[in-house]
Write a protein that holds these residues in place. Sequence first.
Motif, PDB file in Angstrom:
ATOM      1  N   LEU A 127      -2.527   1.069   5.856  1.00  0.00           N
ATOM      2  CA  LEU A 127      -3.508   0.715   4.837  1.00  0.00           C
ATOM      3  C   LEU A 127      -3.051  -0.627   4.288  1.00  0.00           C
ATOM      4  O   LEU A 127      -1.874  -0.790   3.933  1.00  0.00           O
ATOM      5  CB  LEU A 127      -3.522   1.748   3.709  1.00  0.00           C
ATOM      6  CG  LEU A 127      -3.848   3.187   4.096  1.00  0.00           C
ATOM      7  CD1 LEU A 127      -3.783   4.086   2.860  1.00  0.00           C
ATOM      8  CD2 LEU A 127      -5.220   3.290   4.762  1.00  0.00           C
ATOM      9  N   VAL A 145     -12.150  10.578   9.711  1.00  0.00           N
ATOM     10  CA  VAL A 145     -11.699   9.914   8.487  1.00  0.00           C
ATOM     11  C   VAL A 145     -12.019  10.775   7.267  1.00  0.00           C
ATOM     12  O   VAL A 145     -12.864  11.659   7.337  1.00  0.00           O
ATOM     13  CB  VAL A 145     -12.321   8.504   8.356  1.00  0.00           C
ATOM     14  CG1 VAL A 145     -11.780   7.583   9.437  1.00  0.00           C
ATOM     15  CG2 VAL A 145     -13.834   8.557   8.380  1.00  0.00           C
ATOM     16  N   ALA A 198     -12.956   6.597  -0.017  1.00  0.00           N
ATOM     17  CA  ALA A 198     -11.923   5.565  -0.120  1.00  0.00           C
ATOM     18  C   ALA A 198     -10.646   6.275  -0.570  1.00  0.00           C
ATOM     19  O   ALA A 198     -10.704   7.251  -1.320  1.00  0.00           O
ATOM     20  CB  ALA A 198     -12.346   4.512  -1.138  1.00  0.00           C
ATOM     21  N   GLU A 228     -10.381   1.199   1.764  1.00  0.00           N
ATOM     22  CA  GLU A 228     -11.682   1.619   2.298  1.00  0.00           C
ATOM     23  C   GLU A 228     -11.672   1.622   3.820  1.00  0.00           C
ATOM     24  O   GLU A 228     -12.654   1.973   4.446  1.00  0.00           O
ATOM     25  CB  GLU A 228     -12.784   0.700   1.763  1.00  0.00           C
ATOM     26  CG  GLU A 228     -12.918   0.838   0.255  1.00  0.00           C
ATOM     27  CD  GLU A 228     -14.085   0.065  -0.326  1.00  0.00           C
ATOM     28  OE1 GLU A 228     -14.788  -0.640   0.432  1.00  0.00           O
ATOM     29  OE2 GLU A 228     -14.281   0.177  -1.547  1.00  0.00           O
ATOM     30  N   HIS A 229     -10.556   1.188   4.397  1.00  0.00           N
ATOM     31  CA  HIS A 229     -10.420   1.206   5.862  1.00  0.00           C
ATOM     32  C   HIS A 229      -8.944   1.314   6.219  1.00  0.00           C
ATOM     33  O   HIS A 229      -8.084   1.099   5.380  1.00  0.00           O
ATOM     34  CB  HIS A 229     -11.043  -0.048   6.488  1.00  0.00           C
ATOM     35  CG  HIS A 229     -10.433  -1.326   5.997  1.00  0.00           C
ATOM     36  ND1 HIS A 229     -10.946  -2.022   4.928  1.00  0.00           N
ATOM     37  CD2 HIS A 229      -9.339  -2.004   6.399  1.00  0.00           C
ATOM     38  CE1 HIS A 229     -10.191  -3.086   4.701  1.00  0.00           C
ATOM     39  NE2 HIS A 229      -9.210  -3.095   5.575  1.00  0.00           N
ATOM     40  N   THR A 272      -6.119   0.053   9.356  1.00  0.00           N
ATOM     41  CA  THR A 272      -6.004  -1.119  10.219  1.00  0.00           C
ATOM     42  C   THR A 272      -4.911  -0.926  11.261  1.00  0.00           C
ATOM     43  O   THR A 272      -3.892  -0.301  10.984  1.00  0.00           O
ATOM     44  CB  THR A 272      -5.668  -2.353   9.340  1.00  0.00           C
ATOM     45  OG1 THR A 272      -6.635  -2.461   8.293  1.00  0.00           O
ATOM     46  CG2 THR A 272      -5.659  -3.634  10.141  1.00  0.00           C
ATOM     47  N   GLU A 281      -9.885  -2.750  12.631  1.00  0.00           N
ATOM     48  CA  GLU A 281      -9.904  -1.848  11.464  1.00  0.00           C
ATOM     49  C   GLU A 281     -11.106  -0.928  11.533  1.00  0.00           C
ATOM     50  O   GLU A 281     -12.096  -1.220  12.199  1.00  0.00           O
ATOM     51  CB  GLU A 281      -9.833  -2.613  10.147  1.00  0.00           C
ATOM     52  CG  GLU A 281     -11.020  -3.511   9.876  1.00  0.00           C
ATOM     53  CD  GLU A 281     -10.831  -4.270   8.553  1.00  0.00           C
ATOM     54  OE1 GLU A 281     -11.843  -4.421   7.838  1.00  0.00           O
ATOM     55  OE2 GLU A 281      -9.714  -4.723   8.255  1.00  0.00           O
ATOM     56  N   TRP A 282     -10.966   0.227  10.863  1.00  0.00           N
ATOM     57  CA  TRP A 282     -11.986   1.263  10.883  1.00  0.00           C
ATOM     58  C   TRP A 282     -12.234   1.742   9.457  1.00  0.00           C
ATOM     59  O   TRP A 282     -11.286   1.953   8.688  1.00  0.00           O
ATOM     60  CB  TRP A 282     -11.508   2.452  11.741  1.00  0.00           C
ATOM     61  CG  TRP A 282     -11.274   2.037  13.152  1.00  0.00           C
ATOM     62  CD1 TRP A 282     -12.177   2.047  14.176  1.00  0.00           C
ATOM     63  CD2 TRP A 282     -10.052   1.527  13.718  1.00  0.00           C
ATOM     64  NE1 TRP A 282     -11.599   1.580  15.324  1.00  0.00           N
ATOM     65  CE2 TRP A 282     -10.292   1.248  15.081  1.00  0.00           C
ATOM     66  CE3 TRP A 282      -8.785   1.273  13.202  1.00  0.00           C
ATOM     67  CZ2 TRP A 282      -9.322   0.739  15.926  1.00  0.00           C
ATOM     68  CZ3 TRP A 282      -7.792   0.752  14.033  1.00  0.00           C
ATOM     69  CH2 TRP A 282      -8.072   0.496  15.392  1.00  0.00           C
ATOM     70  N   PRO A 283     -13.505   1.940   9.100  1.00  0.00           N
ATOM     71  CA  PRO A 283     -13.826   2.399   7.750  1.00  0.00           C
ATOM     72  C   PRO A 283     -13.383   3.841   7.518  1.00  0.00           C
ATOM     73  O   PRO A 283     -13.370   4.641   8.441  1.00  0.00           O
ATOM     74  CB  PRO A 283     -15.353   2.279   7.668  1.00  0.00           C
ATOM     75  CG  PRO A 283     -15.823   2.276   9.080  1.00  0.00           C
ATOM     76  CD  PRO A 283     -14.707   1.741   9.929  1.00  0.00           C
ATOM     77  N   LEU A 284     -13.014   4.147   6.274  1.00  0.00           N
ATOM     78  CA  LEU A 284     -12.614   5.516   5.905  1.00  0.00           C
ATOM     79  C   LEU A 284     -13.830   6.332   5.488  1.00  0.00           C
ATOM     80  O   LEU A 284     -13.761   7.546   5.370  1.00  0.00           O
ATOM     81  CB  LEU A 284     -11.599   5.480   4.764  1.00  0.00           C
ATOM     82  CG  LEU A 284     -10.250   4.854   5.132  1.00  0.00           C
ATOM     83  CD1 LEU A 284      -9.380   4.675   3.902  1.00  0.00           C
ATOM     84  CD2 LEU A 284      -9.534   5.717   6.159  1.00  0.00           C
TER      85      LEU A 284
END
Length: 178
Positions: free
Chosen positions: A16, A73, A77, A156-157, A159, A173-176
């Motif tokens: 993160l 996920v 956030a 919020e993601h 990485t 990176e990927w969103p949470l």
Amino acid sequence: MSDESHEPFKRLFFALSCAPEQRRAIAQWRGALQLRSGRPVPAENFHLTLKFLGAVGVAQIADICTAAAKVRVPGVALRVVLDRVDVWRKHGVLVLASEQAPPELLRLVYALEQAMLPFGFEDSPKEFRPHLTLMRDYRLPVPESETPPEFILRAEHFTLFESHKGRYRALAEWPLMP
């Protein structure tokens, strides 16, 4: 001796990241400790590691990214409170740690570990302890602080980072949150 640009491996880890204003606040707080031991981690490298992969063949990176994209996920956030200073003697590091890891964070770490199993990465032998490394080669007791740490890392993601010559570079990176 081979030219480094042809090296087939990269040192990778999932983490993160830390917002710039937060990095500044943490670096300022660390500065106030007036530490006389160790090497400070550059503020731009502050992060919270989720899963260390180590040396990864460049050919595997695309598949690792595909697997990471399928990780379930938390859907929210993440808020990780870094409210404790600790010294990890075995590793010689001074860290900002979390008194209480949020369950969503632990679920994300577990899901990432499961997603990485097919690639043969060693499963983490120890229990996950959320932390942000402040100093390396640190050999003194836990420093006293006039202001106790209370930093809230908001993410919020997550990485995938590459570590190269002391610098960290985000590869993906990927969103949470969906």
